[in-house]
Design a protein around this motif. Sequence first.
Motif, PDB file in Angstrom:
ATOM      1  N   VAL A   3       0.759  -1.143  -0.003  1.00  0.00           N
ATOM      2  CA  VAL A   3       0.199   0.244  -0.020  1.00  0.00           C
ATOM      3  C   VAL A   3       0.943   1.159  -0.083  1.00  0.00           C
ATOM      4  CG1 VAL A   3      -1.568   1.399   1.427  1.00  0.00           C
ATOM      5  CG2 VAL A   3      -1.883  -1.112   1.262  1.00  0.00           C
ATOM      6  N   VAL A   5       0.927   5.242   0.582  1.00  0.00           N
ATOM      7  CA  VAL A   5       0.198   6.121   1.293  1.00  0.00           C
ATOM      8  C   VAL A   5       0.792   7.388   0.854  1.00  0.00           C
ATOM      9  CG1 VAL A   5      -0.071   7.339   3.631  1.00  0.00           C
ATOM     10  CG2 VAL A   5       0.244   4.849   3.393  1.00  0.00           C
ATOM     11  N   THR A  38      -4.501  10.043   0.214  1.00  0.00           N
ATOM     12  CA  THR A  38      -4.853   8.949  -0.808  1.00  0.00           C
ATOM     13  C   THR A  38      -3.981   7.989  -0.598  1.00  0.00           C
ATOM     14  OG1 THR A  38      -5.492  10.700  -2.567  1.00  0.00           O
ATOM     15  CG2 THR A  38      -4.632   8.380  -3.388  1.00  0.00           C
ATOM     16  N   ILE A  39      -4.568   6.483  -0.692  1.00  0.00           N
ATOM     17  CA  ILE A  39      -3.669   5.431  -0.793  1.00  0.00           C
ATOM     18  C   ILE A  39      -3.964   4.640  -1.908  1.00  0.00           C
ATOM     19  CG2 ILE A  39      -3.582   5.452   2.007  1.00  0.00           C
ATOM     20  CD1 ILE A  39      -5.383   2.939   1.681  1.00  0.00           C
ATOM     21  N   GLU A  61       4.387   9.535   0.902  1.00  0.00           N
ATOM     22  CA  GLU A  61       4.721   9.526   2.326  1.00  0.00           C
ATOM     23  C   GLU A  61       5.643   8.203   2.634  1.00  0.00           C
ATOM     24  OE1 GLU A  61       2.145  11.344   5.380  1.00  0.00           O
ATOM     25  OE2 GLU A  61       2.665   9.600   6.409  1.00  0.00           O
ATOM     26  N   LYS A  62       4.948   7.011   2.386  1.00  0.00           N
ATOM     27  CA  LYS A  62       5.745   5.855   2.791  1.00  0.00           C
ATOM     28  C   LYS A  62       4.891   4.423   1.906  1.00  0.00           C
ATOM     29  CE  LYS A  62       2.796   5.539   6.970  1.00  0.00           C
ATOM     30  NZ  LYS A  62       2.758   5.291   8.463  1.00  0.00           N
TER      31      LYS A  62
ATOM     32  N   MET C   1      -7.253   6.768   9.209  1.00  0.00           N
ATOM     33  CA  MET C   1      -7.231   5.913   8.120  1.00  0.00           C
ATOM     34  C   MET C   1      -6.467   4.508   8.473  1.00  0.00           C
ATOM     35  SD  MET C   1      -6.371   6.987   4.371  1.00  0.00           S
ATOM     36  CE  MET C   1      -6.916   6.096   2.871  1.00  0.00           C
ATOM     37  N   VAL C   3      -5.763   0.200   6.823  1.00  0.00           N
ATOM     38  CA  VAL C   3      -5.973  -0.806   5.728  1.00  0.00           C
ATOM     39  C   VAL C   3      -6.293  -2.073   6.465  1.00  0.00           C
ATOM     40  CG1 VAL C   3      -4.886  -2.052   3.864  1.00  0.00           C
ATOM     41  CG2 VAL C   3      -4.549   0.576   4.073  1.00  0.00           C
ATOM     42  N   ILE C  39      -7.639  -6.128   0.114  1.00  0.00           N
ATOM     43  CA  ILE C  39      -7.169  -5.161   1.048  1.00  0.00           C
ATOM     44  C   ILE C  39      -8.417  -4.198   1.349  1.00  0.00           C
ATOM     45  CG2 ILE C  39      -4.871  -5.818   1.135  1.00  0.00           C
ATOM     46  CD1 ILE C  39      -4.807  -2.904  -0.133  1.00  0.00           C
ATOM     47  N   VAL C  66      -2.452   3.735   8.652  1.00  0.00           N
ATOM     48  CA  VAL C  66      -1.531   4.488   7.681  1.00  0.00           C
ATOM     49  C   VAL C  66      -1.451   6.036   7.989  1.00  0.00           C
ATOM     50  CG1 VAL C  66      -1.996   2.761   5.760  1.00  0.00           C
ATOM     51  CG2 VAL C  66      -3.582   4.726   6.105  1.00  0.00           C
TER      52      VAL C  66
END
Lengths: 339, 339, 339, 339
Positions: A3, A5, A38-39, A61-62, C1, C3, C39, C66
């Motif tokens: 995912v 981020v 947003t992810i 971000e990560k 937020m 996941v 997910i 996240v």
Amino acid sequence: MIVIVMQAQATQNDVDIVTKKLVEAGLQYYLSQGEARTIIGVIGDEKSIAQLPVDVFPGVEKSIAVTESYKLVSREFRHEDTVIDVQGTKIGGRHLGIMAGPCAVESLDQLLEAASAVKRAGAQFLRGGAYKPRTSPYSFQGLEEKGLELLAEARERTGLKIVTEVLDSSAVDIVSQYADVLQIGTRNMQNFTLLKTVGKSDKPVLLKRGLAATISEWLNAAEYIMSEGNYNVILCERGIRTFETYTRNTLDLGAVAAVKSLSHLPVIVDPSHGTGHWKMVRPMARAAVAAGADGLIIEVHPNPAEALCDGNQSLTPENFSLLMDEVGAIAAITGKAIP
Amino acid sequence: MIVIVMQAQATQNDVDIVTKKLVEAGLQYYLSQGEARTIIGVIGDEKSIAQLPVDVFPGVEKSIAVTESYKLVSREFRHEDTVIDVQGTKIGGRHLGIMAGPCAVESLDQLLEAASAVKRAGAQFLRGGAYKPRTSPYSFQGLEEKGLELLAEARERTGLKIVTEVLDSSAVDIVSQYADVLQIGTRNMQNFTLLKTVGKSDKPVLLKRGLAATISEWLNAAEYIMSEGNYNVILCERGIRTFETYTRNTLDLGAVAAVKSLSHLPVIVDPSHGTGHWKMVRPMARAAVAAGADGLIIEVHPNPAEALCDGNQSLTPENFSLLMDEVGAIAAITGKAIP
Amino acid sequence: MIVIVMQAQATQNDVDIVTKKLVEAGLQYYLSQGEARTIIGVIGDEKSIAQLPVDVFPGVEKSIAVTESYKLVSREFRHEDTVIDVQGTKIGGRHLGIMAGPCAVESLDQLLEAASAVKRAGAQFLRGGAYKPRTSPYSFQGLEEKGLELLAEARERTGLKIVTEVLDSSAVDIVSQYADVLQIGTRNMQNFTLLKTVGKSDKPVLLKRGLAATISEWLNAAEYIMSEGNYNVILCERGIRTFETYTRNTLDLGAVAAVKSLSHLPVIVDPSHGTGHWKMVRPMARAAVAAGADGLIIEVHPNPAEALCDGNQSLTPENFSLLMDEVGAIAAITGKAIP
Amino acid sequence: MIVIVMQAQATQNDVDIVTKKLVEAGLQYYLSQGEARTIIGVIGDEKSIAQLPVDVFPGVEKSIAVTESYKLVSREFRHEDTVIDVQGTKIGGRHLGIMAGPCAVESLDQLLEAASAVKRAGAQFLRGGAYKPRTSPYSFQGLEEKGLELLAEARERTGLKIVTEVLDSSAVDIVSQYADVLQIGTRNMQNFTLLKTVGKSDKPVLLKRGLAATISEWLNAAEYIMSEGNYNVILCERGIRTFETYTRNTLDLGAVAAVKSLSHLPVIVDPSHGTGHWKMVRPMARAAVAAGADGLIIEVHPNPAEALCDGNQSLTPENFSLLMDEVGAIAAITGKAIP
């Protein structure tokens, strides 16, 4: 699967650049656009995902890994417990395997005395180091090949299977000539050349957890062995390094429960290195079996006060025999038995 | 008692200055002069020793403590296991104490449902938080005094003894009006004002180990309580913080074995916080009792999926009941029983 | 937020149950359905999300946060560096703040000697403990209110601002009468009652990082203070606990760089506790400023060999003066200056 | 040299048995008999002392090592800083050595672009992995010998010295044909066969600290190399594993200050692996030099977004150039210069 981020201040243009990169890499993605950020869920070939330098993409971000990279070791790959057959002696599933013996092979007398004592108490495997990894170059480094010969002789006389450590890829051949199980020590858990080499061997491998290895890294190390074709891997929890110094290591029995859920491989416990104090070996051996371990590896010396290494954490034959009685009773509660 | 290690290049004059300082402080010393370096054993009043800034004396390499500063908690002070009597319910020695209930008190219905379930399964104590220490100020902080009232009502109806947390010295009075056992949480293990305050209370204290506290610091924290006159301290291992993130904490069962040797106080285990996953609670509860723990504290919720905190690590009443059966069988092997 | 990662074998029915729960909680979600697993990205009110016991929902493998729960401390909330004004002395932004003085206030003479020495070398703040948190109840616990009076007198004579520790919520009033900055010590970083109490004070707060606190937990602790209305928080990195025992703690200067990116609050460094050895204080003070720290807090004692606590890590006035020269030169490279 | 601490209840007979054992082992001892307990200082041959299983002797509580087992690496063995000459380029003492380049050698173009950029900015060494140790067997494992050939070509064209990793004792010969400095990675710090093999080489060795190695174990690993005759060892701090997960590792700059005091060997710092985030590399590189490091090893990639490994922590050539300017200014303050 990962995912990504995005930063709170990431623009639509940033998102577009990232998703373009994903498409170029042949990957699929799903956007989740919240108010705060947003992810992006990324799906596709794990190797391609592993090589994405996502953190240098604009506005990221990560990234967070949501799946593990190991496959063959996972419960998803194989649902039933793996039972490993070491020359007729089973370990895993309902079979509790007990490995015991001295830290280091010192002499034939010492070894035979230890071997007959641990066999009498019910162990099926004899442990003993011929090549010793030592913090200082000035400490006793083991009898080397002579030690392997003594182990073979002890097997001859007692019928116990031999577990002994191999320190380096160049020594796999010679150790394999004598050992029934090849031990990879804690310092070598991520010696990838060694892992690949024993992965090509036909001997079962006892893979100790690195003293600062996560459970995930430990299972990935097992994957190195299995990915070369050797599916006979026994995991061994032996304590991790923490801030606590009263014990030599912190025995992480939670890792046993975790591994039973993540993997089908058998996992045993070393309460000798896990504590460093012989007085703590019995309670922690009981605890290990109660936690669901598939076996134990224990240091036993006919005369700990004369041991060339690890005398402090070695049991006498008498104490080992008491341990075996208690452990047998607890195994029954977890659905296992010492064969 | 400490040992001062002099630098290799320390002069006789350096040694003379150090020993002069020791004499001035009213301390005795013994010199050991090896080829490589001189060491000085220092004996005398612990308080005077603790205040010596030895590392700033000339020629000193380091000092090493060889004895612990705690006294009342030590096995040397009291050889037999301490058995604590909580309003007629015993814990310690041969008495296995079981504390169970929800993370947080949420409502009377939830609490009574949990209480009757854990009582039915054999628990003697009801746990439940009225004041909740939470990482974020935006998380649920507990029902506060209303929660205490509900706990008292649950005691009234079930006869279970009440264990609940006190967060601050100013709240000891109010919590003491309702609780049978005052719980000091992991973040407050070195809240010395709080320790001194509960040390003046007549309620037994459950002292959780700090998440990065050494065994020695934990026992010193108990010493704070005992040195104020309250000898009824129950220690609780609840997992320490390590590099491993799969589990919420690393449950250090070796610490249980260590404490049984260093101290006469009872020590119980919290496998709920020690793992963070309800599936791991049963194996680790078994392991804790096998390691010699004097009891357990377990999160049980009538409906974990609706819990306001720690649902992930809470057992259903059914699973708790299975746990109790297994734990009872293992207790027999370690010479204990659930009363 | 968050996941939510579903298990590989989760069914569509499992996914439906989870998403139904999310809708019931008033939350939005996005599904990413890969071959290996599904997910679910969850968006909405953070408080509602924080209370979801997702791991007990059917088919859920784990959930991953996240976003962070802190708001007011974040760079997203306030983009520019916060500059804190302590009675006319600034810290943060381009202003390097230097706090120095003895570990504990021992006597007026000792304090004034230390104060005039650190002022001469360029410090703007005098540190000194009146209430001392000590591992053992038998160690020197501080002069308490008498110590506060001496600090006030030192301020009177030197003009230095006073930084001193408050150990408990009940002592905030008395300490506030004397101090210019309220220090929260490492053991109290998650003493939430104390955090809320100083959050209602009008004094700036120096918040030391807990010895096993993550950066996230540290910023959440600052959020507790800010959420009560006190925005004048100075963070202080003072070393974390690791397996390394040569140093008293492991000074985590990476945390300074991290905090500068995550938060707008000033962050200073304590190389005295961060190393435990006076010889290491100068190099680590230099390193801290080079890493971008907004200030330093240093133990200085007129005569470390006579100190009642922490003599080993205290600088003499001469060494402190050398440190100040070096630190001033490095500050220029990072765009800061000692006012 | 060790100190044996007897239990409080040890008898004179226990003490007599222990001292008899010491005499039998050819060792000397000094008794310190306090009221609380007896301690025994043991002096003599370190090897004999190392093999004493003192904790199994009657009445012994514990033993404490007061001296280190390493000799050749210590400041006591050699007082002046060691300066290592790598084919005419010096590192150590006043000479700051800068190693830079990509994580992995990917292609001739990539390597030459990186090499010319880092040379232009002032680096004297080119780093780049031909054999890559990777957690997962499915990640990119390096170009192997082809990678070594490309490194040699880059040296030919730029004059930079080559630093590259050797993973296994069997690969020391081949890597030595191409490299100017043999790198031992963090996972191999206690691969004793490999240490002994490079100890017989005539190439300087860059020894990275193990991710959970104490400073003492790290220096003992260097002792393995030196005890085989190779005195050209450069130590490298690259971050240790702790509970903090925001950074990839926790860069322990205190270890740099400690090593400068314990050993004469040069010690450099790797802020790329030490943080895992390219944005943190510049501040931590500055901090490392301010702490007294003898050099840096930095990941630089012409295009981090396309890197096959560690793109997240790689600097662009532009950022590396800015770093070099800052680091040069700080080096002047610590009495060093980039040649």
